[in-house]
Design a protein around this motif. Structure first.
Motif, PDB file in Angstrom:
ATOM      1  N   ALA A  83       0.960  -1.336  -0.038  1.00  0.00           N
ATOM      2  CA  ALA A  83       0.066  -0.138  -0.029  1.00  0.00           C
ATOM      3  C   ALA A  83       0.797   1.252   0.164  1.00  0.00           C
ATOM      4  N   THR A  84       2.144   1.218   0.137  1.00  0.00           N
ATOM      5  CA  THR A  84       3.139   2.267   0.278  1.00  0.00           C
ATOM      6  C   THR A  84       3.613   2.732  -0.972  1.00  0.00           C
ATOM      7  N   LEU A  85       3.512   1.669  -1.823  1.00  0.00           N
ATOM      8  CA  LEU A  85       4.111   1.957  -3.242  1.00  0.00           C
ATOM      9  C   LEU A  85       3.293   2.734  -4.154  1.00  0.00           C
ATOM     10  N   PRO A  86       3.550   4.010  -4.479  1.00  0.00           N
ATOM     11  CA  PRO A  86       2.880   4.643  -5.254  1.00  0.00           C
ATOM     12  C   PRO A  86       2.515   4.100  -6.792  1.00  0.00           C
ATOM     13  N   ALA A  87       3.359   3.197  -7.237  1.00  0.00           N
ATOM     14  CA  ALA A  87       3.058   2.815  -8.576  1.00  0.00           C
ATOM     15  C   ALA A  87       2.006   1.645  -8.613  1.00  0.00           C
ATOM     16  N   ARG A  88       1.573   1.054  -7.490  1.00  0.00           N
ATOM     17  CA  ARG A  88       0.611   0.112  -7.492  1.00  0.00           C
ATOM     18  C   ARG A  88      -0.761   0.650  -8.208  1.00  0.00           C
ATOM     19  N   ALA A  89      -1.094   1.647  -7.841  1.00  0.00           N
ATOM     20  CA  ALA A  89      -2.550   2.263  -8.463  1.00  0.00           C
ATOM     21  C   ALA A  89      -2.099   2.519 -10.075  1.00  0.00           C
ATOM     22  N   THR A  90      -1.105   3.015 -10.417  1.00  0.00           N
ATOM     23  CA  THR A  90      -0.752   3.246 -11.814  1.00  0.00           C
ATOM     24  C   THR A  90      -0.868   2.131 -12.532  1.00  0.00           C
ATOM     25  N   PHE A  91      -0.077   1.092 -12.044  1.00  0.00           N
ATOM     26  CA  PHE A  91      -0.171  -0.348 -12.657  1.00  0.00           C
ATOM     27  C   PHE A  91      -1.630  -0.897 -12.842  1.00  0.00           C
ATOM     28  N   ALA A  92      -2.174  -0.809 -11.693  1.00  0.00           N
ATOM     29  CA  ALA A  92      -3.433  -1.317 -11.705  1.00  0.00           C
ATOM     30  C   ALA A  92      -4.551  -0.835 -12.759  1.00  0.00           C
ATOM     31  N   ARG A 676       3.033 -13.005  -0.748  1.00  0.00           N
ATOM     32  CA  ARG A 676       1.734 -12.685  -1.021  1.00  0.00           C
ATOM     33  C   ARG A 676       0.692 -13.948  -1.358  1.00  0.00           C
ATOM     34  N   ILE A 677      -0.129 -14.088  -0.422  1.00  0.00           N
ATOM     35  CA  ILE A 677      -1.100 -15.485  -0.662  1.00  0.00           C
ATOM     36  C   ILE A 677      -2.415 -15.214  -1.048  1.00  0.00           C
ATOM     37  N   GLU A 678      -2.739 -15.773  -2.133  1.00  0.00           N
ATOM     38  CA  GLU A 678      -4.320 -15.397  -2.800  1.00  0.00           C
ATOM     39  C   GLU A 678      -5.090 -16.388  -2.274  1.00  0.00           C
ATOM     40  N   THR A 679      -6.287 -16.168  -2.006  1.00  0.00           N
ATOM     41  CA  THR A 679      -7.181 -16.996  -1.390  1.00  0.00           C
ATOM     42  C   THR A 679      -8.242 -17.376  -2.761  1.00  0.00           C
ATOM     43  N   ARG A 680      -8.696 -18.535  -2.535  1.00  0.00           N
ATOM     44  CA  ARG A 680      -9.544 -19.209  -3.623  1.00  0.00           C
ATOM     45  C   ARG A 680      -8.876 -19.222  -5.014  1.00  0.00           C
ATOM     46  N   ALA A 681      -7.615 -19.559  -5.019  1.00  0.00           N
ATOM     47  CA  ALA A 681      -6.832 -19.603  -6.415  1.00  0.00           C
ATOM     48  C   ALA A 681      -5.915 -20.691  -6.071  1.00  0.00           C
ATOM     49  N   GLY A 682      -5.305 -21.438  -7.362  1.00  0.00           N
ATOM     50  CA  GLY A 682      -4.460 -22.446  -7.378  1.00  0.00           C
ATOM     51  C   GLY A 682      -3.196 -22.144  -8.032  1.00  0.00           C
ATOM     52  N   HIS A 683      -2.709 -23.106  -8.769  1.00  0.00           N
ATOM     53  CA  HIS A 683      -1.362 -22.866  -9.403  1.00  0.00           C
ATOM     54  C   HIS A 683      -1.504 -21.712 -10.603  1.00  0.00           C
ATOM     55  N   GLY A 684      -2.595 -21.384 -10.983  1.00  0.00           N
ATOM     56  CA  GLY A 684      -2.656 -20.498 -12.220  1.00  0.00           C
ATOM     57  C   GLY A 684      -4.105 -20.649 -13.000  1.00  0.00           C
ATOM     58  N   ALA A 685      -4.229 -21.845 -13.464  1.00  0.00           N
ATOM     59  CA  ALA A 685      -5.333 -22.160 -14.377  1.00  0.00           C
ATOM     60  C   ALA A 685      -6.610 -21.664 -13.709  1.00  0.00           C
ATOM     61  N   GLY A 686      -7.319 -20.990 -14.356  1.00  0.00           N
ATOM     62  CA  GLY A 686      -8.809 -20.720 -13.717  1.00  0.00           C
ATOM     63  C   GLY A 686      -8.853 -19.308 -12.866  1.00  0.00           C
ATOM     64  N   LYS A 687      -7.460 -18.644 -12.777  1.00  0.00           N
ATOM     65  CA  LYS A 687      -7.705 -17.480 -11.903  1.00  0.00           C
ATOM     66  C   LYS A 687      -8.351 -16.170 -12.482  1.00  0.00           C
ATOM     67  N   PRO A 688      -9.312 -15.676 -11.764  1.00  0.00           N
ATOM     68  CA  PRO A 688     -10.007 -14.700 -12.421  1.00  0.00           C
ATOM     69  C   PRO A 688      -8.967 -13.499 -12.946  1.00  0.00           C
ATOM     70  N   THR A 689      -9.623 -12.788 -13.794  1.00  0.00           N
ATOM     71  CA  THR A 689      -9.005 -11.645 -14.421  1.00  0.00           C
ATOM     72  C   THR A 689      -8.582 -10.585 -13.300  1.00  0.00           C
ATOM     73  N   ASP A 690      -9.728 -10.478 -12.467  1.00  0.00           N
ATOM     74  CA  ASP A 690      -9.503  -9.286 -11.498  1.00  0.00           C
ATOM     75  C   ASP A 690      -8.187  -9.773 -10.705  1.00  0.00           C
ATOM     76  N   ILE A 692      -5.620 -11.653 -11.359  1.00  0.00           N
ATOM     77  CA  ILE A 692      -4.590 -11.537 -12.123  1.00  0.00           C
ATOM     78  C   ILE A 692      -3.999 -10.127 -12.137  1.00  0.00           C
ATOM     79  N   ILE A 693      -5.050  -9.203 -12.655  1.00  0.00           N
ATOM     80  CA  ILE A 693      -4.700  -7.741 -12.594  1.00  0.00           C
ATOM     81  C   ILE A 693      -4.118  -7.133 -11.202  1.00  0.00           C
ATOM     82  N   ALA A 694      -4.898  -7.378 -10.179  1.00  0.00           N
ATOM     83  CA  ALA A 694      -4.440  -7.240  -8.975  1.00  0.00           C
ATOM     84  C   ALA A 694      -2.756  -7.670  -8.519  1.00  0.00           C
ATOM     85  N   GLU A 695      -2.716  -8.904  -8.733  1.00  0.00           N
ATOM     86  CA  GLU A 695      -1.317  -9.451  -8.296  1.00  0.00           C
ATOM     87  C   GLU A 695      -0.315  -8.946  -9.352  1.00  0.00           C
TER      88      GLU A 695
END
Length: 712
Positions: A83-92, A676-690, A692-695
């Motif tokens: 949250a301290t990284l200003p580029a986070r919002a720009t990239f998102a 960074r530990i994602e919830t309700r996600a696995g090895h990559g396949a099926g990961k929702p677009t939102d 993917i963008i956030a990560e």
């Protein structure tokens, strides 16, 4: 760079000693990491005492409250830092714009209907569509975006019946490899009552008459073992439409060889079931045939021994075409006449200097796809193997598809490159003509970017290829993201990534390294990067980083590295071996404990590339590079952001949990070492677009901070 490791190996030859993942050290001065209990667990193997203080983190997060609390605490610290990284919002924001383009898969033609997946841009999951003619209006068949509130339930494998009347499809929930299989009536768009469970690593293929489908499944795991138990005793079944799974017919099993996997497909003429059996990830198969015209037919083993690759291409009567690496490290196409008592392979298309990727028979034309220095080249042959010519492609990149029927010249292929999103072409194999079938509108100009392929010398002198992508106006040293995989005979080829483009647009460079261990140059290239040769992969990646700095593509302190799964192992290993070379590291869903990887879910398959921790020679080799066991206190490390997910049952998240605990406990400098530990996600396949963008936004903001990228 590897003095400590070499010292430990030399010492264990004469006396047992303790190998610890990390020495205790004060917490980072700027980040208060969560406290992680280090237990006094030490086990001796081949005279080596190996400490494993964080083994308790291997427990399933759904079953163990302590692990669950640890995950919550780690995410809290990581989220606060990001949250301290200003580029986070720009990239998102920019990633959201770049992902908002149409993505279409090459259609599958069955019964005059065309089935294909489509994402309109920001949908979390692709939608399955059907057209009743090639240029007709699309109709939605399956939209998985309403299956779960968080968008994490996905449509996985699917296959229409030969007449296009039914569709069998698999549901993937929360990123797991487990599948639930269902059947849809294409005309009405409604599900039939059929449902099949405990399917994993399976093909789905219909009987020719559409009465049912073949699939592979494992026994139902014991309570609490769904996400961690070893996958053994896979069996092939036939499900007849309108019947419960309990009545499914067992077609093939090998109870005396529980480690074999079995993948089933139906031959072009529908007369044979072809079962491909393997024990690991290496391309060494046994082939078994079942005569589908005889209900009492016994399986016939056609290819024995698990010695070579054999991939079915097609058949005309008893003449079967295969690609194989038997006597051909870069593969060839051969014919077997199964009517013979002892069929002998006869060359149709001999081995070439290029690496054969796959083949198909379309409209009587044999189409073969090759890799030439990691770039696609597609060739056309007559059935007897006579070369007709090449398929014209839009440029240097990657082409995939060319599926269809042996008597139908219509097929489709997709083409992509680093600055070119996937375009789907309709292709006539007989006339050798192609036309655009689906092409996205772009929010950027591909001509603004430059793609180069260069070759550099690795530590042992081997020439290794690498692609470099930059904006055309970026000429001096720039913050650079270097990506690699290097394993399991998997080739990394040019492909478009909206995520990577967001990094490149900001003035960063991207480098894709074609490491040994991959399949770019056939079996010899793979063999040179696995088992006792695994260090070659790390040497290649390190040499690539040194080359980029030496040639002025990037500067010292500007190089970040990324890799996932086996590539996560790569990043973890080279970070330990050359922490001075990298400014930041992004290991994702990595295999980090090389002494216990084979004890969970699919891990047992990986011994083909890594070796057996239970064998002394392999154990000692694995110990030299295992990321968890080689964290080096007293040396400044790059900034590290580990990523994993709680439902990853391919590489269980305990690997990443233990590894980051070792990093956080070690005296390795002031840069952050976070997970960074994602919830309700696995090895990559099926990961929702939102997700993917956030990560991706988090990852790019993190490495921008530590490579000095100025984000506009």
């Amino acid at each position: 760079m590897r003095v400590l490791t070499h010292f430990l190996l030399a010492s264990v030859m004469t006396a047992p000693m303790t190998i610890s993942p990390a020495q205790a050290a004060p917490a980072d001065a700027t980040i208060a990491y969560p406290r992680t209990e280090a237990q006094p667990l030490v086990e001796e193997q081949f005279g080596v005492k190996v400490a494993d203080p964080y083994r308790w983190l291997e427990n399933d997060v759904r079953e163990d409250a302590r692990v669950r609390d640890w995950v919550t605490a780690q995410n809290k610290v990581t989220d606060a830092y990001l949250a301290t990284l200003p580029a986070r919002a720009t990239f998102a924001r920019r990633l959201t714009e770049l992902f908002n383009y149409e993505r279409v898969s090459p259609p599958v033609k069955r019964g005059g209907r065309y089935f294909y997946a489509r994402n309109d841009g920001l949908q979390n999951q692709a939608v399955l569509n059907v057209r009743d003619r090639v240029d007709g209006p699309a109709r939605v068949l399956i939209d998985p975006n309403g299956w779960a509130k968080d968008g994490a339930t996905a449509l996985a494998e699917w296959r229409p019946s030969d007449d296009g009347r039914y569709l069998v499809y698999a549901v993937q929930d929360g990123g797991t490899d487990w599948r639930t299989v269902r059947v849809l009536d294409v005309e009405t768009g409604k599900d039939l009552p059929d449902s099949v469970e405990w399917v994993k690593f399976s093909n789905l293929d219909w009987a020719k008459d559409g009465s049912g489908f073949f699939y592979s499944r494992f026994p139902q795991p014991a309570s609490g073992g769904k996400f961690q138990a070893l996958n053994e005793n896979q069996q092939v079944y036939f499900h007849r439409l309108g019947t419960p799974q309990s009545e499914d017919r067992l077609v093939y099993r090998t109870p005396d060889r529980p480690r074999l996997n079995h993948i089933a497909e139906v031959s072009d003429d529908g007369k044979w079931l072809i079962i491909t059996s393997s024990e690991g990830t290496d391309d060494r198969y046994e082939i078994t045939l079942v005569d589908l015209s005889r209900p009492d037919a016994q399986p016939r083993t056609l290819i024995k021994g698990l010695e070579h690759s054999w991939n079915y291409v097609g058949n005309q009567g008893s003449r079967f075409l295969w690609t194989t690496n038997k006597g051909a490290p870069r593969l060839k196409i051969v014919a077997l006449d199964i009517a013979e008592a002892n069929p002998v392979a006869r060359d149709i298309v001999p081995e070439d200097k290029a690496t054969l990727g796959g083949a198909s028979v379309i409209g009587g034309v044999l189409i073969a796809s090759y890799l030439v220095d990691a770039k696609t080249e597609v060739r056309r042959y007559r059935p007897d193997g006579t070369l007709i010519g090449k398929v014209a492609l839009p440029g240097i990149g990657t082409a995939a598809g060319f599926g269809g029927k042996a008597d139908d010249p219509e097929t489709f292929f997709a083409f992509t490159s680093f600055a070119t999103p996937t375009t789907v072409f309709r292709y006539d194999a007989r006339s050798d003509t192609a036309q655009v079938w689906a092409q996205p509108r772009l929010t950027f100009k591909p001509e603004d970017f430059k793609v180069e392929q260069r070759f550099f010398a690795s530590k042992d002198g081997t020439q290794v290829p690498m692609f470099i992508v930059r904006r055309k106006d970026v000429t001096g040293p720039a913050p650079t993201l270097m990506y690699g995989y290097g394993g399991f005979n998997i080739s990394n080829t040019p492909a478009f990534s909206a995520g990577r483009l967001a990094w490149i647009e900001q003035g960063g460079a991207f480098a894709l390294v074609n490491l040994r261990g991959g399949g770019e140059y056939g079996k010899a290239w793979h063999d040179a990067g696995r088992l006792l040769n695994k260090q070659n992969v790390f040497d290649d990646f390190i040499a690539a980083g040194e080359y980029l700095i030496r040639e002025g593509v990037t500067g010292k302190g500007q190089l970040a590295i990324q890799g996932g799964s086996n590539g996560g192992l790569l990043v973890g290993a080279v970070t330990n071996q050359r922490p001075d070379l990298f400014a930041a590291a992004l290991p994702a869903v990595g295999v980090m404990d090389m002494l216990r990887f084979d004890r969970f879910t699919a891990g047992r398959y990986w011994v083909d590339d890594y070796g057996y921790p239970s064998k002394e020679a392999d154990f000692r080799n694995l110990l030299t590079y295992s990321p968890y066991h080689n964290v080096r206190s007293g040396t400044d490390y790059p900034a590290v952001l580990v990523t994993t997910a709680d439902t990853d049952d391919r590489v269980v998240p305990g690997h990443s949990f233990k590894y980051v605990s070792a990093l956080q406990a070690a005296a390795i400098g002031p840069r952050p070492h976070l997970i960074r530990i994602e919830t309700r996600a696995g090895h990559g396949a099926g990961k929702p677009t939102d997700k993917i963008i956030a990560e991706t936004a988090d990852q790019w903001a993190f490495i921008a901070r530590w490579t000095g990228l100025t984000v506009r």
